[in-house]
Design a protein around this motif. Structure first.
Motif, mmCIF file in Angstrom:
data_model
loop_
_atom_site.group_PDB
_atom_site.id
_atom_site.type_symbol
_atom_site.label_atom_id
_atom_site.label_comp_id
_atom_site.label_asym_id
_atom_site.label_seq_id
_atom_site.Cartn_x
_atom_site.Cartn_y
_atom_site.Cartn_z
ATOM 1 N N GLY A 1 6.885 -39.189 -6.229
ATOM 2 C CA GLY A 1 7.296 -38.171 -5.155
ATOM 3 C C GLY A 1 6.826 -36.949 -5.248
ATOM 4 N N MET A 2 6.914 -36.399 -6.380
ATOM 5 C CA MET A 2 6.544 -34.967 -6.681
ATOM 6 C C MET A 2 5.032 -34.689 -6.627
ATOM 7 S SD MET A 2 9.291 -33.196 -7.079
ATOM 8 C CE MET A 2 8.255 -31.707 -8.094
ATOM 9 N N PRO A 3 4.283 -35.096 -7.466
ATOM 10 C CA PRO A 3 2.998 -35.039 -7.297
ATOM 11 C C PRO A 3 2.263 -34.665 -5.763
ATOM 12 C CG PRO A 3 3.215 -36.446 -9.008
ATOM 13 C CD PRO A 3 4.421 -36.506 -8.327
ATOM 14 N N VAL B 1 18.334 -39.282 -4.845
ATOM 15 C CA VAL B 1 19.343 -38.853 -5.803
ATOM 16 C C VAL B 1 18.669 -37.478 -6.576
ATOM 17 C CG1 VAL B 1 20.990 -40.371 -6.281
ATOM 18 C CG2 VAL B 1 18.606 -40.764 -7.268
ATOM 19 N N GLY B 2 17.081 -37.637 -6.366
ATOM 20 C CA GLY B 2 16.548 -36.839 -7.246
ATOM 21 C C GLY B 2 16.239 -35.389 -6.629
ATOM 22 N N GLU B 3 16.868 -35.286 -5.446
ATOM 23 C CA GLU B 3 16.499 -33.872 -4.472
ATOM 24 C C GLU B 3 16.691 -32.612 -5.301
ATOM 25 O OE1 GLU B 3 18.639 -33.942 -0.747
ATOM 26 O OE2 GLU B 3 17.960 -31.750 -0.354
ATOM 27 N N PRO C 1 13.056 -34.160 4.589
ATOM 28 C CA PRO C 1 12.141 -34.971 3.683
ATOM 29 C C PRO C 1 12.675 -35.988 2.574
ATOM 30 C CG PRO C 1 12.337 -32.810 3.072
ATOM 31 C CD PRO C 1 13.071 -32.812 4.383
ATOM 32 N N PHE C 2 13.950 -35.784 2.199
ATOM 33 C CA PHE C 2 14.767 -36.452 1.124
ATOM 34 C C PHE C 2 15.429 -37.662 1.770
ATOM 35 C CE2 PHE C 2 13.722 -32.311 -0.590
ATOM 36 C CZ PHE C 2 13.073 -32.932 -2.014
ATOM 37 N N GLY C 3 15.410 -37.981 3.081
ATOM 38 C CA GLY C 3 16.208 -38.911 3.724
ATOM 39 C C GLY C 3 17.787 -38.285 3.984
HETATM 40 C C1 HEM Z 1 9.422 -33.995 -3.505
HETATM 41 C C2 HEM Z 1 9.792 -35.088 -4.084
HETATM 42 C C3 HEM Z 1 10.584 -36.057 -3.506
HETATM 43 C C4 HEM Z 1 10.722 -36.653 -2.314
HETATM 44 C C5 HEM Z 1 10.220 -36.150 -1.015
HETATM 45 C C6 HEM Z 1 11.615 -37.698 -2.318
HETATM 46 C C7 HEM Z 1 12.092 -38.385 -1.075
HETATM 47 C C8 HEM Z 1 12.856 -39.548 -1.070
HETATM 48 C C9 HEM Z 1 13.162 -40.205 0.080
HETATM 49 C C10 HEM Z 1 12.894 -39.824 1.413
HETATM 50 C C11 HEM Z 1 14.144 -41.120 -0.372
HETATM 51 C C12 HEM Z 1 14.972 -42.452 0.489
HETATM 52 C C13 HEM Z 1 16.156 -41.728 1.284
HETATM 53 C C14 HEM Z 1 16.731 -42.341 2.406
HETATM 54 O O1 HEM Z 1 16.546 -43.553 2.291
HETATM 55 O O2 HEM Z 1 17.595 -41.882 3.190
HETATM 56 C C15 HEM Z 1 14.366 -41.155 -1.872
HETATM 57 C C16 HEM Z 1 15.168 -42.029 -2.866
HETATM 58 C C17 HEM Z 1 15.214 -41.714 -3.893
HETATM 59 N N1 HEM Z 1 14.646 -40.857 -4.780
HETATM 60 FE FE1 HEM Z 1 13.401 -39.364 -4.319
HETATM 61 N N2 HEM Z 1 12.092 -37.834 -3.598
HETATM 62 C C18 HEM Z 1 11.602 -37.155 -4.450
HETATM 63 C C19 HEM Z 1 11.664 -36.989 -5.803
HETATM 64 C C20 HEM Z 1 12.663 -37.589 -6.488
HETATM 65 C C21 HEM Z 1 12.672 -37.617 -7.892
HETATM 66 C C22 HEM Z 1 11.926 -36.248 -8.816
HETATM 67 C C23 HEM Z 1 13.468 -38.528 -8.378
HETATM 68 C C24 HEM Z 1 13.900 -38.699 -9.771
HETATM 69 C C25 HEM Z 1 15.128 -38.489 -10.198
HETATM 70 C C26 HEM Z 1 14.122 -39.343 -7.098
HETATM 71 C C27 HEM Z 1 14.667 -40.437 -7.360
HETATM 72 C C28 HEM Z 1 15.109 -41.199 -6.067
HETATM 73 C C29 HEM Z 1 15.976 -42.440 -6.061
HETATM 74 C C30 HEM Z 1 16.546 -42.934 -7.184
HETATM 75 C C31 HEM Z 1 16.092 -42.723 -4.716
HETATM 76 C C32 HEM Z 1 16.787 -43.938 -3.996
HETATM 77 C C33 HEM Z 1 18.371 -43.544 -3.822
HETATM 78 C C34 HEM Z 1 19.275 -44.772 -3.534
HETATM 79 O O3 HEM Z 1 18.555 -45.729 -3.038
HETATM 80 O O4 HEM Z 1 20.407 -44.749 -3.484
HETATM 81 N N3 HEM Z 1 13.295 -38.598 -6.221
HETATM 82 N N4 HEM Z 1 13.591 -39.997 -2.198
#
Ligand code: HEM
Length: 470
Positions: free
Chosen positions: A306-308, A448-450, A439-441
């Motif tokens: 996600g980050m890069p 969880v990583g927001e 952007p993070f849903g």
């Molecule tokens: C700019 C960086 C990031 C963006 C834009 C991003 C975006 C997202 C989005 C859109 C989702 C799906 C949310 C939904 O379905 O409503 C998600 C899920 C998730 N993200 Fe990120 N993310 C980022 C960085 C990270 C980082 C650094 C981690 C690590 C700690 C991470 C871990 C997760 C996990 C584990 C889920 C699944 C959560 C679940 O299903 O309960 N993310 N992310």
């Protein structure tokens, strides 16, 4: 005679399969509008996703333009209902008992990490969240600020020399964010660089996930068999499992020396939750070693994913908008965070001075709003329901196009939402609807990583500006 019977049966079976598929892929009265799908491939071919001609976010924007706020999109053999308004997102995110995470969101991830948080639902998801979430809260990760600054400095020193033309910035950003995850989550220096083994393994994993994802299910099963015998994939899998094993063993040794200390990072929390008897009847029963391994892999893969792109989009927008860079530097100067002739080193970043950088924060918000880092999320209906007069049946997939909502002109008033204008967050759009930018849903399955992503982005971007990159 026997041959004729076999041939007739064969023709009948083929005809029945054809009729079944024709019916399954034909629109019924009352369906949402959309483009007629191909059998097996759905809209992947006619929307240009399969051939790589179009980006997914652009296809979703085009469909909304043609069909309005509710339409259908066939993701291969899956008919998905797409809802584009804030009100739709609000209804779907808020109803956690009717809409849960869809397996389509991370199809094929089960191949690599069947116990990953990404794929879980119900009691098992809650059991995993109990361990992971506390370690990813801002109060916990802010303690790692200095480490993130050090990683950013190493990245700048190694990659961003003035006058150098970069062709592999994405790869550099991937190394940076994987190193940050290494330190923050595992207390370990992964020392990722272009040729490191871990990075190559993640890259191989990633490319297989991407390669298999859009395939219709029948080819996907063939793909899975292929992977079982693919040495490159198997090598990556072995490397990951070895790494996870090493991280767990090192942490176990540490914990045996210092008893009863509260966990400082993710690996400490995971290892102290180890319980081979863990089960879903008891949400607090911890995690088994197989589950711990899969969560370690998930975090490493997220460091890579996600980050890069977000960092790269910042570099892109900043290079196109020198006036934005100038304003960021002015803000840093006001807060005495820029190098001056009297200072020999870059002023240190602290949680306090980072939180006072309002304009820099607006820039990051604008990057996350406008850049299609993650274009959509999918939920599955766990029972029959209705959203905005559309009947949704149990098991049906519902799409929320995050990028469409983030850039919808109905929710942004200060300037054209397709333009990069960080000032919008200081003007009319300061108090925008909370779901106008997602952007993070959202809802219980939001990222969880927001908090970690925010802290990383802000620290790295501010550090780049402090060190005078332009
Ligand atoms: C700019 C960086 C990031 C963006 C834009 C991003 C975006 C997202 C989005 C859109 C989702 C799906 C949310 C939904 O379905 O409503 C998600 C899920 C998730 N993200 Fe990120 N993310 C980022 C960085 C990270 C980082 C650094 C981690 C690590 C700690 C991470 C871990 C997760 C996990 C584990 C889920 C699944 C959560 C679940 O299903 O309960 N993310 N992310």
């Amino acid at each position: 005679m026997e041959l004729i019977i076999v041939a007739t049966l064969f023709v009948i079976v083929i005809t029945l399969i054809y009729i079944y598929l024709k019916r399954a892929y034909s629109p019924s009265p009352g369906d949402l509008p959309g483009v007629k799908p191909h059998i097996f491939f759905g809209n992947l071919i006619n929307s240009g996703i399969w051939t790589g001609e179009s980006a997914f976010h652009q296809v979703l924007l085009d469909y909304q333009h043609h069909f309005g706020d509710k339409f259908q999109y066939w993701l291969g053999s899956h008919r998905c209902l797409v809802f584009c308004r804030i009100e739709h997102a609000q209804t779907i995110f808020a109803d956690r008992y009717t809409f849960d995470n869809s397996p389509l969101n991370n199809s094929n991830f089960d191949l690599f990490c069947p116990n990953s948080l990404l794929l879980l639902t119900g009691a098992k998801w809650k059991r995993h969240m109990r361990i992971l979430l506390p370690m990813l809260k801002l109060a916990k990760i802010i303690g790692h600020l200095e480490t993130i600054v050090q990683c950013a400095d190493r990245f700048i020193d190694q990659n961003l020399h003035s006058g150098q033309i970069h062709r592999d910035l994405l790869s550099c950003c991937e190394s940076l964010t994987m190193n940050v995850i290494g330190f923050v989550a595992f207390g370990c220096d992964f020392d990722i660089h272009a040729n490191s083994q871990i990075k190559k393994a993640v890259h191989d994993f990633e490319s297989y996930v991407r390669w298999l994802s859009p395939l219709p299910w029948i080819f996907r099963w063939l793909g899975k068999i292929y992977l079982k015998y693919n040495w490159k994939y198997q090598r990556a899998s072995r490397l990951f499992h070895g790494l996870a094993q090493k991280l767990v063993e090192e942490e176990q040794n540490k914990q045996s020396e210092m008893e009863n200390e509260p966990p400082k990072n993710l690996i400490a929390a995971l290892v102290s939750s180890l319980n081979e008897e863990a089960n879903d009847e008891q949400v607090s029963s911890g995690l088994t070693s197989a589950e711990i391994f899969d969560e370690i892999l998930t975090m490493i893969l997220f460091g890579y994913e996600g980050m890069p792109p977000a960092l790269l989009w910042f570099i892109f927008f900043a290079s196109k908008n020198p006036q934005v860079q100038q304003k960021m530097k002015e803000e840093l100067r006001e807060h005495h965070l820029l190098m001056t002739n009297n200072l020999k080193c870059v002023p240190p970043l602290t949680a306090n001075n980072l939180s006072s950088l309002t304009y820099c924060e607006c820039v990051i918000k604008e990057v996350l709003r406008l850049a299609p880092v993650i274009e959509y999320t999918i939920r599955i209906a766990t029972c029959d329901t209705i959203v905005d007069d559309v009947k949704i049946h149990r098991g049906q997939n519902v799409f929320i196009p995050l990028h469409n909502i983030n850039t919808d002109a109905r929710y942004w008033h200060h300037a054209d939402p397709q333009q990069f204008v960080p000032e919008r967050f200081l003007a009319e759009d300061k108090n925008h609807h909370p779901l106008a930018m997602i952007p993070f849903g959202g809802g219980h399955r939001a990222c969880v990583g927001e908090k970690l992503a925010w802290l990383q982005l802000k620290t790295i971007i501010v550090r780049m500006m402090q060190r005078g990159l332009n």
